[in-house]
Each structure stands twice: as structure tokens, then as C-alpha cells.
Design an enzyme around this catalytic site. Structure first.
Site, short mmCIF file in Angstrom:
data_model
loop_
_atom_site.label_atom_id
_atom_site.label_comp_id
_atom_site.label_asym_id
_atom_site.label_seq_id
_atom_site.Cartn_x
_atom_site.Cartn_y
_atom_site.Cartn_z
N MET A 1 1.63 38.57 -122.47
CA MET A 1 1.74 37.20 -121.94
C MET A 1 0.91 36.26 -122.80
O MET A 1 -0.20 36.61 -123.23
CB MET A 1 1.26 37.14 -120.49
CG MET A 1 1.96 38.09 -119.56
SD MET A 1 1.34 37.92 -117.87
CE MET A 1 2.10 39.33 -117.08
N MET B 1 13.92 40.87 -113.70
CA MET B 1 12.63 40.55 -113.09
C MET B 1 12.81 40.39 -111.57
O MET B 1 13.64 39.62 -111.11
CB MET B 1 12.06 39.26 -113.67
CG MET B 1 11.65 39.34 -115.14
SD MET B 1 10.35 40.57 -115.42
CE MET B 1 9.00 39.92 -114.41
N GLY C 1 3.28 48.67 -111.54
CA GLY C 1 1.93 48.37 -112.02
C GLY C 1 0.88 48.76 -111.01
O GLY C 1 0.31 49.85 -111.06
N SER C 2 0.61 47.86 -110.07
CA SER C 2 -0.45 48.12 -109.08
C SER C 2 -0.13 49.31 -108.19
O SER C 2 -1.04 49.99 -107.71
CB SER C 2 -0.70 46.87 -108.23
OG SER C 2 0.49 46.41 -107.62
N SER D 1 3.04 50.00 -115.72
CA SER D 1 2.61 48.83 -116.48
C SER D 1 1.09 48.79 -116.59
O SER D 1 0.39 48.73 -115.58
CB SER D 1 3.10 47.54 -115.81
OG SER D 1 2.49 46.42 -116.42
N HIS E 1 7.22 44.41 -123.31
CA HIS E 1 7.87 43.28 -122.63
C HIS E 1 7.15 42.00 -123.04
O HIS E 1 6.01 41.75 -122.64
CB HIS E 1 7.77 43.51 -121.11
CG HIS E 1 8.33 42.41 -120.28
ND1 HIS E 1 8.10 42.33 -118.92
CD2 HIS E 1 9.12 41.35 -120.58
CE1 HIS E 1 8.71 41.27 -118.44
NE2 HIS E 1 9.33 40.64 -119.43
N HIS F 1 4.58 50.83 -120.14
CA HIS F 1 5.11 49.47 -120.13
C HIS F 1 3.98 48.50 -120.46
O HIS F 1 2.92 48.53 -119.82
CB HIS F 1 5.70 49.14 -118.76
CG HIS F 1 6.41 47.82 -118.72
ND1 HIS F 1 7.71 47.66 -119.13
CD2 HIS F 1 5.98 46.60 -118.32
CE1 HIS F 1 8.07 46.40 -118.97
NE2 HIS F 1 7.03 45.72 -118.49
N GLY G 1 4.37 36.60 -114.88
CA GLY G 1 3.09 35.97 -115.16
C GLY G 1 1.90 36.62 -114.50
O GLY G 1 0.77 36.49 -114.98
N PHE G 2 2.11 37.35 -113.41
CA PHE G 2 1.00 37.97 -112.69
C PHE G 2 1.45 39.32 -112.14
O PHE G 2 2.61 39.50 -111.77
CB PHE G 2 0.54 37.10 -111.51
CG PHE G 2 0.03 35.75 -111.93
CD1 PHE G 2 -1.30 35.60 -112.31
CD2 PHE G 2 0.86 34.65 -111.94
CE1 PHE G 2 -1.78 34.35 -112.70
CE2 PHE G 2 0.39 33.40 -112.33
CZ PHE G 2 -0.93 33.25 -112.71
N GLY G 3 0.51 40.25 -112.05
CA GLY G 3 0.77 41.52 -111.39
C GLY G 3 0.54 41.41 -109.89
O GLY G 3 -0.02 40.43 -109.40
N GLY G 4 1.00 42.43 -109.17
CA GLY G 4 0.72 42.51 -107.74
C GLY G 4 1.51 41.59 -106.85
O GLY G 4 1.14 41.38 -105.70
N ASP H 1 2.99 44.60 -120.85
CA ASP H 1 3.33 43.21 -120.54
C ASP H 1 2.49 42.27 -121.39
O ASP H 1 1.29 42.11 -121.17
CB ASP H 1 3.08 42.93 -119.05
CG ASP H 1 4.12 43.58 -118.17
OD1 ASP H 1 5.32 43.38 -118.42
OD2 ASP H 1 3.73 44.29 -117.23
N ASP I 1 11.39 45.12 -112.97
CA ASP I 1 9.96 44.91 -113.10
C ASP I 1 9.50 43.89 -112.08
O ASP I 1 9.98 42.76 -112.05
CB ASP I 1 9.66 44.41 -114.52
CG ASP I 1 8.17 44.23 -114.79
OD1 ASP I 1 7.35 44.51 -113.90
OD2 ASP I 1 7.83 43.80 -115.91
N GLY I 2 8.55 44.31 -111.21
CA GLY I 2 7.95 43.39 -110.27
C GLY I 2 8.02 43.86 -108.84
O GLY I 2 9.12 43.99 -108.29
N GLY I 3 6.90 44.16 -108.25
CA GLY I 3 6.86 44.54 -106.84
C GLY I 3 7.48 45.89 -106.53
O GLY I 3 7.88 46.14 -105.39
N MET J 1 6.53 38.32 -122.79
CA MET J 1 6.63 37.10 -121.99
C MET J 1 5.92 35.99 -122.76
O MET J 1 4.85 35.51 -122.38
CB MET J 1 6.01 37.33 -120.61
CG MET J 1 6.86 38.22 -119.73
SD MET J 1 6.05 38.66 -118.18
CE MET J 1 5.26 40.19 -118.68
#
Length: 218
Positions: free
Chosen positions: A36, A136, A196-197, A7, A65, A32, A141-144, A34, A174-176, A67
């Protein structure tokens, strides 16, 4: 075999094209993106101009994606020759089936994302129209953010439904997503992992992509 979609939300936007070339060098499968709007989620990232500016800068397909509220008004903004998926949130669509058909009419594969608290049951009557379901594993709404463990069971149940109904959509998470949970997500039935991160935060981005691929690509 699962695929990796880094991402760009976690990339260095001042060097975006270079950062994308690094994930391509490492063997990533998708970019990817994102998007927003600061309304559906409490953050603003980028819009259609950034997505279109990346077309031709990489050979990787785009996984977009959205959002955003009222995504049906903006779908065309994200169509490029490299856009493979456009994914909207069920929670943002009053007429979900109509939006899915709008995406398909643009010649793009249609995905629907579900927030952590949203039940799989809301997709019962559109699953056979979908090319992707995005689970999800953080609140969008936020990365990391930290991975929400309940997403694993959700993925397993969705994979079971897909098998029982003989459907063809891919499952994305997606996420973590990290190196430590990638194998578990693959085993649960996930086809595409968004990271992502965990990718762009590495000192050696191509090497980190290869680490992920070694775990999920077998």
C-alpha cells in the site's frame, strides 16, 4: 480444492520471517503481500525491499497485491524467484491491458483486483489475458475489516463467466475471510482465499492454518 494465502499485513512485522515460517508449518499455499502506498489507499505498508528480503526465507510462493498508484512504474521491484502472482488494481491502471502484459513480460503471472463497487464488466476485454482475478470483499487499505456480503454473488458470477468462456484464471478473494465464511467462498467458486487477522491473530498460527485447510482443502 481451494488454497490459502495468509496476508502478512496482519503479521508481527518485528518477527516477519518467523511468522511466515509458522504459516508454512501449517500448510499454507502462498504468502500474500499487501503493498500500500498511502495514495491509492489511505495506508502505507511496505515496498519491494521487504518482498525481496523474504525470498529464500520460505519455500512458499509469493502472491503480491499492489494497492498503489501507477503500478507500472514499480512492477520490477516485486519480482523475485518466488513471486508467482503480481496483482494490480483496475482502478489504478489507465492502460490496464498494457500493465497486464508488462507483468507477463517479467515472467510473472498477472492478476487484476476489483474494489467492491467495481463491476466485473471492466474486465471483459482482458479476461482471457489474466491468470488471476482478485475480488475485494472489503474496501482496500486496512486489515481486520468486516466482509462485504455482495462479494459472494460477484464471485459466483465471475465463476460462471469463467466456465462459459472456458477461461483459466483463478479467482481470489481478499477481505474479512474467516473460518465461518471460508466454505461459502469456496463453494461460490473461489480458488484462493486470503486471510489476514483470522490467521495471524490466532494464538496457534499453524493450527489455525490447518483449520482453514480442513475446510477449503477437500
Amino acid at each position: 480444492m481451494s488454497k490459502l494465502a495468509p496476508s502478512i499485513l496482519s503479521s508481527d512485522f518485528s518477527r516477519l520471517a518467523q511468522q511466515v515460517s509458522l504459516i508454512e508449518e501449517g500448510g499454507a499455499d502462498y504468502v500474500h503481500m499487501d503493498v500500500m502506498d498511502g495514495a491509492f489507499v489511505p495506508n502505507i505498508t511496505f515496498g519491494g525491499p521487504v518482498v525481496k528480503s523474504m525470498a529464500g526465507k520460505t519455500s512458499l510462493p509469493f502472491d503480491v497485491h499492489l494497492m498503489i498508484e501507477h503500478p507500472e512504474l514499480r512492477l520490477k521491484d516485486f519480482v523475485t524467484p518466488q513471486t508467482e502472482f503480481i496483482c494490480v488494481h483496475q482502478e489504478a491502471c489507465t492502460h490496464l491491458h498494457r500493465v497486464v502484459q508488462q507483468i507477463k513480460d517479467l515472467g510473472v503471472k498477472a492478476g487484476v483486483a476489483l474494489n467492491p463497487a467495481t463491476s466485473l464488466s471492466v474486465l471483459e476485454y482482458v479476461l482471457d489475458d489474466l491468470d488471476m482475478v482478485l475480488i475485494m470483499s472489503v474496501n482496500p487499505g486496512f486489515g481486520g475489516q468486516k466482509f462485504i456480503p455482495g462479494a459472494v454473488d460477484k464471485i459466483r458470477r465471475l465463476s460462471y463467466i469463467r466456465e462459459q468462456e472456458k477461461l483459466n484464471f483463478v479467482i481470489e478473494v481478499d477481505g474479512g475471510v474467516t473460518l465461518s465464511n471460508a466454505a461459502m467462498l469456496k463453494d461460490a467458486g473461489c480458488d484462493i482465499l486470503v486471510a489476514g487477522s483470522a490467521v495471524f491473530g490466532a494464538e496457534d498460527i499453524p493450527a489455525r492454518v490447518r483449520e482453514f485447510k480442513a475446510i477449503i482443502g477437500d
